[in-house]
Design a protein around this motif. Structure first.
Motif, PDB file in Angstrom:
ATOM      1  N   GLU A  15       0.870  -1.186   0.000  1.00  0.00           N
ATOM      2  CA  GLU A  15       0.000   0.000   0.000  1.00  0.00           C
ATOM      3  C   GLU A  15       0.906   1.235   0.000  1.00  0.00           C
ATOM      4  N   ASP A  17       0.673   4.502  -0.690  1.00  0.00           N
ATOM      5  CA  ASP A  17       0.313   5.754   0.000  1.00  0.00           C
ATOM      6  C   ASP A  17       0.466   5.608   1.507  1.00  0.00           C
ATOM      7  N   PHE A  18       0.039   4.461   1.995  1.00  0.00           N
ATOM      8  CA  PHE A  18       0.163   4.213   3.434  1.00  0.00           C
ATOM      9  C   PHE A  18       1.636   4.210   3.844  1.00  0.00           C
ATOM     10  N   THR A  21       3.268   7.689   3.695  1.00  0.00           N
ATOM     11  CA  THR A  21       2.791   8.612   4.740  1.00  0.00           C
ATOM     12  C   THR A  21       3.365   8.214   6.096  1.00  0.00           C
TER      13      THR A  21
END
Lengths: 125, 204
Positions: A15, A17-18, A21
């Motif tokens: 994932e 984006d996870f 971030t």
């Protein structure tokens, strides 16, 4: 983390984006964080730069977290590994336990809990 | 693959994906909060609204997380074909799944764990269905706004107990016995108290 003692962490999670971030948040706390979006990418990265700790997702396409973990144990011994996952079956949980992971954190994360444990394992290293 | 397994597999996969989505939302909003804090709470017009919104996002993600975890575990239990379960964990999941129905009837549900775990010889989805239906039945005719208590995990004579307490509940013994029997359990009814007994896994 205190300045001057910067430790490195590798996040392996498909994932993107996870992972990115989370990496940003950890970087703001003085950790040097890298992201790999697959098990193969993560293992290739580790050949060049062995991190002080690994944050590892369990369910990823092509190569599962357990397969990555098994390879990590064979090649790098007891490198600290924290599992970050949406769901961990009892079977995966038991196998990860046998392979000596330091902790489990379910998504969405309790960041404070994860960070505290990460700092603890990094200090123990 | 049966209909039940097909639905469970899809539910497990979808809830897993939703957990990933929530995780991204949460970490993104927390990153904004981190940056604001590093900058020493910049003075901006309506800045308090921004902080409040970030707080609300975090709270709602945590609220959804509880529900999704219950649904995800439920779906995995069905798709994995589990034939036994921990009554305490399964009871807690039921409470999370039935909570909205209870709230809509203006009751509040509280879970009390009497014992850390109680492994029973019943498939988890059947236990959830039975307890869910029994709780709905209990609040259908009872004292308005009476609190609902679900006590879990006490054991006696090789049976693990789930006890539903609601003041003024008008039990329907036949229907309740049928609901419990579907999950391999039985009920003992007293005024305001429905005790559901499940056979402990080890005692079979």
């Amino acid at each position: 983390m205190q300045a001057g003692t910067q430790k490195s962490v590798l996040i392996i999670d498909d994932e993107e984006d996870f992972a990115h971030t989370l990496a940003e948040r950890l970087s703001l706390r003085n950790l040097a964080v890298q992201v790999a979006c697959s098990g193969a990418e993560g293992l290739a990265f580790m050949e060049q730069n062995l991190p002080d700790a690994l944050l590892l997702d369990m369910r990823m396409p092509a190569m599962s977290g357990i397969e990555v973990l098994r390879t990590v144990r064979q090649k790098y011994g007891m490198l600290p590994v924290l599992i970050i996952t949406g769901h961990c079956s009892q079977e995966d949980h038991d196998r990860a336990q046998e392979l000596g992971v330091q902790g489990y954190h379910s998504k969405p994360l309790d960041f404070k809990e994860l960070f505290e444990q990460l700092v603890e394992v990094l200090h123990q290293k | 693959m049966t209909d039940k397994h097909f639905m469970a597999k899809n539910l497990a996969s979808s809830t897993h994906e939703l957990q990933n989505i929530l995780a991204i939302i949460k970490e993104s909003s927390c990153l904004v909060e981190d940056v604001l804090q590093i900058n020493g709470k910049p003075r901006m017009k309506h800045g308090d609204k921004l902080y409040h919104s970030l707080e609300v996002i975090g709270e709602q993600v945590d609220r959804a997380k509880v529900l999704l975890r219950a649904l995800n575990s439920f779906a995995h239990a069905v798709s994995d074909g589990a034939q036994t379960c921990d009554l305490v964990e399964t009871g807690k999941q039921t409470a999370q799944l039935v909570e909205r129905f209870v709230r809509l009837k203006e009751h509040a549900l509280q879970v009390v764990v009497e014992n850390g775990s109680a492994h029973i010889a019943c498939p988890p989805e059947e236990v959830i269905e039975a307890l869910h239906s029994l709780i709905i039945q209990a609040i259908t005719a009872c004292t308005p706004k009476a609190p609902v208590l679900l006590r879990l995990g006490a054991q006696q004579n090789g049976q693990a107990l789930a006890i539903i307490e609601v003041a003024g509940a008008a039990w329907n013994p036949e229907e309740m016995e049928q609901l419990a029997a579907k999950a391999g359990g039985s009920v003992v009814l007293a005024p305001g108290v429905c005790t559901v007994q499940f056979p402990c896994a080890a005692s079979l």
